[in-house]
Design a protein around this motif. Structure first.
Motif, PDB file in Angstrom:
ATOM      1  N   THR A 157      -9.708  16.895 -29.477  1.00 30.07           N
ATOM      2  CA  THR A 157      -9.757  17.492 -30.992  1.00 30.07           C
ATOM      3  C   THR A 157      -8.486  18.198 -31.172  1.00 30.07           C
ATOM      4  O   THR A 157      -7.314  17.569 -30.814  1.00 30.07           O
ATOM      5  N   ASP A 158      -8.456  19.510 -31.480  1.00 30.00           N
ATOM      6  CA  ASP A 158      -7.151  20.448 -31.332  1.00 30.00           C
ATOM      7  C   ASP A 158      -6.931  20.727 -29.952  1.00 30.00           C
ATOM      8  O   ASP A 158      -5.939  21.303 -29.932  1.00 30.00           O
ATOM      9  N   THR A 159      -7.892  20.502 -29.283  1.00 29.00           N
ATOM     10  CA  THR A 159      -7.591  20.751 -27.727  1.00 29.00           C
ATOM     11  C   THR A 159      -7.628  19.056 -26.855  1.00 29.00           C
ATOM     12  O   THR A 159      -8.054  18.166 -27.414  1.00 29.00           O
ATOM     13  N   PRO A 160      -6.845  19.024 -25.886  1.00 29.03           N
ATOM     14  CA  PRO A 160      -6.975  17.878 -25.202  1.00 29.03           C
ATOM     15  C   PRO A 160      -8.244  17.272 -24.534  1.00 29.03           C
ATOM     16  O   PRO A 160      -9.180  18.118 -24.506  1.00 29.03           O
ATOM     17  N   GLY A 161      -8.531  16.089 -24.735  1.00 29.54           N
ATOM     18  CA  GLY A 161      -9.792  15.543 -24.374  1.00 29.54           C
ATOM     19  C   GLY A 161      -9.941  15.474 -22.818  1.00 29.54           C
ATOM     20  O   GLY A 161      -8.891  15.636 -22.087  1.00 29.54           O
ATOM     21  N   ALA A 162     -11.065  15.000 -22.529  1.00 32.91           N
ATOM     22  CA  ALA A 162     -11.334  14.632 -21.279  1.00 32.91           C
ATOM     23  C   ALA A 162     -10.087  13.713 -20.343  1.00 32.91           C
ATOM     24  O   ALA A 162      -9.959  13.996 -19.394  1.00 32.91           O
ATOM     25  N   THR A 214     -11.836  22.998 -15.084  1.00 34.87           N
ATOM     26  CA  THR A 214     -10.958  23.156 -13.972  1.00 34.87           C
ATOM     27  C   THR A 214      -9.624  22.690 -13.965  1.00 34.87           C
ATOM     28  O   THR A 214      -8.790  22.998 -13.201  1.00 34.87           O
ATOM     29  N   SER A 215      -9.420  21.809 -14.906  1.00 32.62           N
ATOM     30  CA  SER A 215      -8.041  21.265 -15.214  1.00 32.62           C
ATOM     31  C   SER A 215      -7.193  22.152 -15.871  1.00 32.62           C
ATOM     32  O   SER A 215      -7.737  23.363 -16.573  1.00 32.62           O
ATOM     33  N   GLU A 216      -5.870  21.946 -15.873  1.00 29.12           N
ATOM     34  CA  GLU A 216      -4.841  22.942 -16.578  1.00 29.12           C
ATOM     35  C   GLU A 216      -5.119  22.819 -17.964  1.00 29.12           C
ATOM     36  O   GLU A 216      -5.301  24.011 -18.429  1.00 29.12           O
ATOM     37  N   PRO A 217      -5.421  21.924 -18.656  1.00 25.32           N
ATOM     38  CA  PRO A 217      -5.783  21.841 -20.177  1.00 25.32           C
ATOM     39  C   PRO A 217      -6.986  22.727 -20.440  1.00 25.32           C
ATOM     40  O   PRO A 217      -7.053  23.318 -21.488  1.00 25.32           O
ATOM     41  N   GLY A 218      -8.117  22.175 -19.856  1.00 23.83           N
ATOM     42  CA  GLY A 218      -9.265  22.757 -20.124  1.00 23.83           C
ATOM     43  C   GLY A 218      -9.238  24.356 -19.640  1.00 23.83           C
ATOM     44  O   GLY A 218      -9.844  25.008 -20.347  1.00 23.83           O
ATOM     45  N   ALA A 219      -8.596  24.808 -18.546  1.00 24.87           N
ATOM     46  CA  ALA A 219      -8.604  26.151 -18.372  1.00 24.87           C
ATOM     47  C   ALA A 219      -7.608  26.973 -19.387  1.00 24.87           C
ATOM     48  O   ALA A 219      -8.008  28.168 -19.348  1.00 24.87           O
ATOM     49  N   THR A 220      -6.587  26.451 -19.544  1.00 22.25           N
ATOM     50  CA  THR A 220      -5.514  27.232 -20.409  1.00 22.25           C
ATOM     51  C   THR A 220      -5.392  26.932 -21.865  1.00 22.25           C
ATOM     52  O   THR A 220      -4.909  27.659 -22.595  1.00 22.25           O
ATOM     53  N   ILE A 221      -5.856  25.698 -22.332  1.00 23.69           N
ATOM     54  CA  ILE A 221      -5.876  25.575 -23.888  1.00 23.69           C
ATOM     55  C   ILE A 221      -7.150  25.585 -24.214  1.00 23.69           C
ATOM     56  O   ILE A 221      -7.268  26.237 -25.353  1.00 23.69           O
ATOM     57  N   ALA A 222      -8.419  25.049 -23.789  1.00 27.66           N
ATOM     58  CA  ALA A 222      -9.699  25.080 -24.159  1.00 27.66           C
ATOM     59  C   ALA A 222     -10.138  26.420 -24.183  1.00 27.66           C
ATOM     60  O   ALA A 222     -10.948  26.832 -24.887  1.00 27.66           O
ATOM     61  N   LEU A 223      -9.977  27.053 -22.959  1.00 27.65           N
ATOM     62  CA  LEU A 223     -10.543  28.364 -22.713  1.00 27.65           C
ATOM     63  C   LEU A 223      -9.477  29.482 -22.886  1.00 27.65           C
ATOM     64  O   LEU A 223      -8.065  29.162 -22.750  1.00 27.65           O
ATOM     65  N   ARG A 224      -9.886  30.731 -22.911  1.00 24.87           N
ATOM     66  CA  ARG A 224      -8.741  31.767 -23.104  1.00 24.87           C
ATOM     67  C   ARG A 224      -8.431  32.100 -21.785  1.00 24.87           C
ATOM     68  O   ARG A 224      -9.253  32.369 -20.914  1.00 24.87           O
ATOM     69  N   TYR A 225      -7.251  31.693 -21.303  1.00 19.19           N
ATOM     70  CA  TYR A 225      -6.754  31.831 -19.931  1.00 19.19           C
ATOM     71  C   TYR A 225      -6.423  33.501 -19.582  1.00 19.19           C
ATOM     72  O   TYR A 225      -5.548  34.182 -20.410  1.00 19.19           O
ATOM     73  N   ASP A 226      -7.175  34.303 -18.718  1.00 16.83           N
ATOM     74  CA  ASP A 226      -6.672  35.477 -18.306  1.00 16.83           C
ATOM     75  C   ASP A 226      -6.599  35.516 -16.858  1.00 16.83           C
ATOM     76  O   ASP A 226      -7.641  35.428 -16.046  1.00 16.83           O
ATOM     77  N   PRO A 227      -5.389  35.487 -16.153  1.00 17.21           N
ATOM     78  CA  PRO A 227      -5.342  35.542 -14.833  1.00 17.21           C
ATOM     79  C   PRO A 227      -6.080  36.767 -14.108  1.00 17.21           C
ATOM     80  O   PRO A 227      -6.009  37.727 -14.609  1.00 17.21           O
ATOM     81  N   VAL A 228      -6.829  36.424 -13.370  1.00 16.66           N
ATOM     82  CA  VAL A 228      -7.293  37.676 -12.411  1.00 16.66           C
ATOM     83  C   VAL A 228      -6.742  37.748 -11.187  1.00 16.66           C
ATOM     84  O   VAL A 228      -6.415  36.782 -10.697  1.00 16.66           O
ATOM     85  N   PRO A 229      -6.549  38.735 -10.728  1.00 17.73           N
ATOM     86  CA  PRO A 229      -6.797  40.566 -11.220  1.00 17.73           C
ATOM     87  C   PRO A 229      -5.787  40.965 -12.248  1.00 17.73           C
ATOM     88  O   PRO A 229      -6.156  42.073 -12.665  1.00 17.73           O
ATOM     89  N   GLY A 230      -5.010  40.272 -13.022  1.00 19.43           N
ATOM     90  CA  GLY A 230      -4.210  40.649 -13.860  1.00 19.43           C
ATOM     91  C   GLY A 230      -2.858  41.214 -13.460  1.00 19.43           C
ATOM     92  O   GLY A 230      -2.473  41.230 -12.023  1.00 19.43           O
ATOM     93  N   ALA A 231      -2.343  42.048 -14.146  1.00 17.88           N
ATOM     94  CA  ALA A 231      -0.810  42.647 -13.425  1.00 17.88           C
ATOM     95  C   ALA A 231      -1.017  43.654 -12.538  1.00 17.88           C
ATOM     96  O   ALA A 231      -2.154  44.397 -12.503  1.00 17.88           O
ATOM     97  N   TYR A 232      -0.281  43.873 -11.869  1.00 15.63           N
ATOM     98  CA  TYR A 232      -0.241  44.754 -10.634  1.00 15.63           C
ATOM     99  C   TYR A 232       0.522  45.983 -11.136  1.00 15.63           C
ATOM    100  O   TYR A 232       1.665  45.733 -11.181  1.00 15.63           O
ATOM    101  N   HIS A 233       0.022  47.232 -11.120  1.00 19.04           N
ATOM    102  CA  HIS A 233       0.742  48.431 -11.142  1.00 19.04           C
ATOM    103  C   HIS A 233       0.514  49.446 -10.386  1.00 19.04           C
ATOM    104  O   HIS A 233      -0.560  50.111 -10.288  1.00 19.04           O
ATOM    105  N   GLY A 234       1.420  49.591  -9.215  1.00 10.20           N
ATOM    106  CA  GLY A 234       0.925  50.171  -8.147  1.00 10.20           C
ATOM    107  C   GLY A 234       1.601  51.599  -8.201  1.00 10.20           C
ATOM    108  O   GLY A 234       2.204  51.956  -9.131  1.00 10.20           O
ATOM    109  N   CYS A 235       0.961  52.733  -7.647  1.00  8.69           N
ATOM    110  CA  CYS A 235       1.163  53.971  -7.811  1.00  8.69           C
ATOM    111  C   CYS A 235       1.452  54.703  -9.267  1.00  8.69           C
ATOM    112  O   CYS A 235       2.354  55.452  -9.683  1.00  8.69           O
ATOM    113  N   VAL A 236       0.295  54.347  -9.965  1.00 13.42           N
ATOM    114  CA  VAL A 236       0.214  54.964 -11.432  1.00 13.42           C
ATOM    115  C   VAL A 236      -0.398  56.421 -11.288  1.00 13.42           C
ATOM    116  O   VAL A 236      -1.442  56.275 -10.740  1.00 13.42           O
TER     117      VAL A 236
END
Length: 189
Positions: free
Chosen positions: A60-65, A155-177
């Motif tokens: 569709t507006d996202t890649p198919g299988a 679990t594919s790259e298009p499925g995880a990053t285009i079809a779903l909202r990609y939010d890398p976990v644990p996110g950005a690291y900000h040490g010694c705040v």
């Protein structure tokens, strides 16, 4: 003796059969040839997986299988991950889909029109739901196929990053705040 009505009726049947054949050839022509070599599936089974995966998760507006490599994922899963019984259940189901298509419509599953393919898939879905409700421990090939398509896609790259909202976990690291920037410390129950 042949009258005009019978002649026209026969001509209509001939033209109708030709049009049906053209529609089937057009449907078969829309299935791209495999661009990969299956290892756990036969080429016919791989084509069925390719078509079914694209029907379950179409482009569709996202890649198919197909674009996400789901058919290749399923082939690798059957070769490397699934146990023998799971792999055989799926292979037998794919062969059944082709046999059912030939019995109902006189052609292979991949050569059927999209509405015919969807009608067969809908019947397998109803059958799988009935089996699951009556005997939950009894596996059904269509449920296994749907699961593999879904897992393969998301679990594919298009499925995880285009079809779903990609939010890398644990996110950005900000040490010694400094605590003053964070406010109070928090905990969960």
């Amino acid at each position: 003796m042949l009258n005009r009505r019978d002649a026209l009726w026969g001509l209509g049947l001939t033209i109708g059969a030709g049009a049906t054949g053209l529609a089937r050839r057009a449907a078969a022509a829309t299935v791209p040839p495999l661009s990969w070599t299956p290892t756990a599936l036969t080429p016919d089974q791989a084509r069925v997986v390719d078509v079914v995966a694209e029907l379950i998760i179409p482009a569709t507006d996202t890649p198919g299988a197909r674009a996400a490599g789901v058919p290749q994922f399923i082939d690798r899963a059957l070769a490397d991950y699934c146990d023998k019984d799971q792999a055989q259940l799926l292979r037998t189901g794919l062969d059944r889909m082709d046999a059912d298509a030939r019995a109902a419509h006189g052609d292979a599953f991949v050569a059927l029109t999209t509405p015919q393919q969807i009608a067969l898939l809908s019947s397998y879905d109803r059958e799988a739901s009935a089996v699951r409700n009556q005997t939950p421990d009894q596996p059904h090939f269509f449920l296994a196929l749907e699961d593999l398509v879904t897992v393969g896609y998301f679990t594919s790259e298009p499925g995880a990053t285009i079809a779903l909202r990609y939010d890398p976990v644990p996110g950005a690291y900000h040490g010694c705040v400094p605590l003053s920037e964070l406010g109070h410390a928090w905990a969960t129950r």
